[in-house]
Design a protein around this motif. Sequence first.
Motif, PDB file in Angstrom:
ATOM      1  N   ASP A  99       0.840  -1.203   0.000  1.00 31.36           N
ATOM      2  CA  ASP A  99       0.000   0.000   0.000  1.00 31.36           C
ATOM      3  C   ASP A  99       0.869   1.245   0.000  1.00 31.36           C
ATOM      4  OD1 ASP A  99      -2.732  -1.359   1.945  1.00 31.36           O
ATOM      5  OD2 ASP A  99      -2.638  -0.858  -0.197  1.00 31.36           O
ATOM      6  N   SER A 100       1.699   1.349  -0.989  1.00 33.67           N
ATOM      7  CA  SER A 100       2.620   2.463  -1.121  1.00 33.67           C
ATOM      8  C   SER A 100       3.147   2.419  -2.548  1.00 33.67           C
ATOM      9  CB  SER A 100       3.780   2.317  -0.134  1.00 33.67           C
ATOM     10  OG  SER A 100       4.849   3.184  -0.473  1.00 33.67           O
ATOM     11  N   PRO A 101       3.492   3.567  -3.103  1.00 29.89           N
ATOM     12  CA  PRO A 101       4.084   3.538  -4.437  1.00 29.89           C
ATOM     13  C   PRO A 101       5.541   3.077  -4.433  1.00 29.89           C
ATOM     14  CG  PRO A 101       3.912   5.794  -3.649  1.00 29.89           C
ATOM     15  CD  PRO A 101       3.217   4.943  -2.643  1.00 29.89           C
ATOM     16  N   TYR A 102       6.110   2.902  -3.230  1.00 30.59           N
ATOM     17  CA  TYR A 102       7.517   2.542  -3.107  1.00 30.59           C
ATOM     18  C   TYR A 102       7.669   1.099  -2.640  1.00 30.59           C
ATOM     19  CZ  TYR A 102       7.581   7.610  -3.042  1.00 30.59           C
ATOM     20  OH  TYR A 102       7.359   8.920  -3.342  1.00 30.59           O
ATOM     21  N   TYR A 103       8.625   0.382  -3.208  1.00 33.03           N
ATOM     22  CA  TYR A 103       8.833  -0.987  -2.778  1.00 33.03           C
ATOM     23  C   TYR A 103       9.652  -1.013  -1.492  1.00 33.03           C
ATOM     24  CZ  TYR A 103      13.417  -0.556  -5.100  1.00 33.03           C
ATOM     25  OH  TYR A 103      14.660  -0.150  -5.489  1.00 33.03           O
ATOM     26  N   SER A 104       9.642  -2.170  -0.884  1.00 34.39           N
ATOM     27  CA  SER A 104      10.393  -2.387   0.343  1.00 34.39           C
ATOM     28  C   SER A 104      10.934  -3.804   0.328  1.00 34.39           C
ATOM     29  CB  SER A 104       9.501  -2.182   1.567  1.00 34.39           C
ATOM     30  OG  SER A 104      10.138  -2.639   2.742  1.00 34.39           O
ATOM     31  N   GLU A 105      12.031  -4.018   1.020  1.00 36.73           N
ATOM     32  CA  GLU A 105      12.575  -5.370   1.176  1.00 36.73           C
ATOM     33  C   GLU A 105      11.920  -6.107   2.346  1.00 36.73           C
ATOM     34  OE1 GLU A 105      16.868  -5.857   0.758  1.00 36.73           O
ATOM     35  OE2 GLU A 105      16.983  -3.777   0.079  1.00 36.73           O
ATOM     36  N   ASN A 106      11.124  -5.395   3.112  1.00 36.52           N
ATOM     37  CA  ASN A 106      10.457  -5.974   4.274  1.00 36.52           C
ATOM     38  C   ASN A 106       9.157  -6.650   3.850  1.00 36.52           C
ATOM     39  OD1 ASN A 106       9.232  -6.611   6.668  1.00 36.52           O
ATOM     40  ND2 ASN A 106       9.141  -4.529   7.444  1.00 36.52           N
ATOM     41  N   ARG A 107       9.122  -7.966   3.907  1.00 38.65           N
ATOM     42  CA  ARG A 107       7.925  -8.676   3.427  1.00 38.65           C
ATOM     43  C   ARG A 107       6.701  -8.357   4.279  1.00 38.65           C
ATOM     44  NH1 ARG A 107      10.740 -13.033   5.959  1.00 38.65           N
ATOM     45  NH2 ARG A 107       9.568 -13.899   7.709  1.00 38.65           N
ATOM     46  N   ASP A 108       6.909  -7.982   5.521  1.00 39.96           N
ATOM     47  CA  ASP A 108       5.767  -7.678   6.393  1.00 39.96           C
ATOM     48  C   ASP A 108       5.071  -6.380   6.003  1.00 39.96           C
ATOM     49  OD1 ASP A 108       7.542  -8.985   9.276  1.00 39.96           O
ATOM     50  OD2 ASP A 108       6.201  -9.995   7.850  1.00 39.96           O
ATOM     51  N   SER A 109       5.694  -5.605   5.146  1.00 43.10           N
ATOM     52  CA  SER A 109       5.082  -4.342   4.728  1.00 43.10           C
ATOM     53  C   SER A 109       4.183  -4.509   3.510  1.00 43.10           C
ATOM     54  CB  SER A 109       6.169  -3.306   4.426  1.00 43.10           C
ATOM     55  OG  SER A 109       6.901  -3.667   3.256  1.00 43.10           O
ATOM     56  N   TYR A 110       4.080  -5.735   2.996  1.00 40.90           N
ATOM     57  CA  TYR A 110       3.213  -6.018   1.856  1.00 40.90           C
ATOM     58  C   TYR A 110       1.880  -6.542   2.371  1.00 40.90           C
ATOM     59  CZ  TYR A 110       7.194  -5.274  -1.171  1.00 40.90           C
ATOM     60  OH  TYR A 110       8.258  -4.708  -1.831  1.00 40.90           O
ATOM     61  N   ALA A 111       0.803  -5.899   1.925  1.00 44.61           N
ATOM     62  CA  ALA A 111      -0.509  -6.179   2.517  1.00 44.61           C
ATOM     63  C   ALA A 111      -1.268  -7.290   1.788  1.00 44.61           C
ATOM     64  CB  ALA A 111      -1.351  -4.907   2.517  1.00 44.61           C
ATOM     65  N   TYR A 112      -1.008  -7.457   0.523  1.00 38.92           N
ATOM     66  CA  TYR A 112      -1.802  -8.391  -0.279  1.00 38.92           C
ATOM     67  C   TYR A 112      -0.873  -9.360  -0.988  1.00 38.92           C
ATOM     68  CZ  TYR A 112      -4.850  -4.417   0.475  1.00 38.92           C
ATOM     69  OH  TYR A 112      -5.546  -3.394   1.056  1.00 38.92           O
ATOM     70  N   TRP A 113      -1.291 -10.625  -0.999  1.00 38.02           N
ATOM     71  CA  TRP A 113      -0.433 -11.675  -1.524  1.00 38.02           C
ATOM     72  C   TRP A 113      -1.178 -12.553  -2.520  1.00 38.02           C
ATOM     73  CZ3 TRP A 113       4.715 -12.440  -0.205  1.00 38.02           C
ATOM     74  CH2 TRP A 113       5.205 -11.591   0.794  1.00 38.02           C
ATOM     75  N   GLY A 114      -0.432 -13.019  -3.517  1.00 36.09           N
ATOM     76  CA  GLY A 114      -0.974 -14.024  -4.412  1.00 36.09           C
ATOM     77  C   GLY A 114      -0.958 -15.381  -3.743  1.00 36.09           C
TER      78      GLY A 114
END
Length: 123
Positions: A99-114
């Motif tokens: 939920d951000s236009p910027y990527y992160s290496e922290n997987r916990d910062s990703y809200a939605y997953w395939g």
Amino acid sequence: QVQLEESGGGLVQAGGSLQLSCAVSGRAGTPYAMGWFRQAPGKERSLVGAISWSGTIYYRNSAKGRFTISRDSAKNTVYLQMNSLETEDTAVYYCAVRDSPYYSENRDSYAYWGQGTQVTVSS
């Protein structure tokens, strides 16, 4: 409701290629970054590469020169092209949206997953 639909995994011999796709729905007009992660048996899920909303791309060292991330904005789909595959690339691959236009290496910062797709590279 955000949904990610992955496709493209399979079995390939070492040195071969596969392309994974991740179609995103429910995010029309809202900027997001996407990451590609993988998880091998007994290992943690880790970032393979990511693309920001503006198109900046990141690759982990082991993916550089072999993997390519691209995006078709009209289809809301991100691709992971994997060439020169090695047995060490065997894993379940996941795409994830942040939920951000910027990527992160922290997987916990990703809200939605395939749902994940299996990639198996044989020797």
